[in-house]
Design an enzyme around this catalytic site. Structure first.
Site, mmCIF file in Angstrom:
data_model
loop_
_atom_site.group_PDB
_atom_site.id
_atom_site.type_symbol
_atom_site.label_atom_id
_atom_site.label_comp_id
_atom_site.label_asym_id
_atom_site.label_seq_id
_atom_site.Cartn_x
_atom_site.Cartn_y
_atom_site.Cartn_z
ATOM 1 N N ARG A 160 25.738 10.781 -14.654
ATOM 2 C CA ARG A 160 26.617 9.968 -13.792
ATOM 3 C C ARG A 160 27.168 10.782 -12.628
ATOM 4 O O ARG A 160 27.203 10.313 -11.496
ATOM 5 C CB ARG A 160 27.766 9.371 -14.603
ATOM 6 C CG ARG A 160 27.309 8.310 -15.600
ATOM 7 C CD ARG A 160 28.424 7.898 -16.526
ATOM 8 N NE ARG A 160 28.901 9.076 -17.258
ATOM 9 C CZ ARG A 160 30.061 9.152 -17.884
ATOM 10 N NH1 ARG A 160 30.893 8.143 -17.889
ATOM 11 N NH2 ARG A 160 30.405 10.244 -18.538
ATOM 12 N N ASN A 218 27.865 4.771 -18.295
ATOM 13 C CA ASN A 218 27.112 4.864 -19.545
ATOM 14 C C ASN A 218 27.196 3.531 -20.275
ATOM 15 O O ASN A 218 28.184 2.805 -20.137
ATOM 16 C CB ASN A 218 27.700 5.950 -20.452
ATOM 17 C CG ASN A 218 27.332 7.348 -20.015
ATOM 18 O OD1 ASN A 218 26.394 7.555 -19.256
ATOM 19 N ND2 ASN A 218 28.087 8.322 -20.495
#
Length: 126
Positions: free
Chosen positions: A51, A69
């Site tokens: 990320r 996520n």
């Protein structure tokens, strides 16, 4: 978690480039047709700073949107911006990722032309 890398990144970015980035995003609507696309990345993409690297790449390319996520072990999100920049981000999400990740496949969906950006930056969602 990647606290050392995150700290190094935060220190290395001067304020002026952040201000210029903001101006660049505001001017994005004049750079041709705007696209929006949803994505989901499968493979080893959690616990490998995926990320954080996605956010960094998106800001470098000059697209907006988000990344997060999922409970299924994938990473999902949305990218918006000029078509050529969205295509660059799609390629990165399919082939590059974070250094420790392994991308098995990336699914893109809901790709469409939009009249204006729905986000002002690229962010990590939790």
């Amino acid at each position: 978690m990647c606290p050392l890398l995150l700290t190094a990144t935060a220190v290395a970015v001067p304020r002026t480039s952040l201000q210029l980035l903001g101006r660049g995003l505001a001017a994005m609507s004049t750079a041709g047709p705007l696209k929006s696309v949803d994505y989901e990345v499968f493979g080893r993409v959690q616990g490998v700073c995926f990320r954080m690297y996605t956010e960094g790449e998106a800001k470098k390319i000059g697209v907006v949107g988000w990344v997060k996520n999922t409970s299924q072990g994938t990473v999902t999100g949305q990218v918006q911006g000029p078509e050529e920049k969205v295509n660059s981000m799609k390629s990165w999400l399919s082939k590059v990722g974070s250094p420790s990740s392994r991308i098995d496949r990336t699914n893109f969906s809901n790709e469409k032309t939009i009249s204006k950006l729905e986000y002002s930056n690229f962010s990590i969602r939790y």
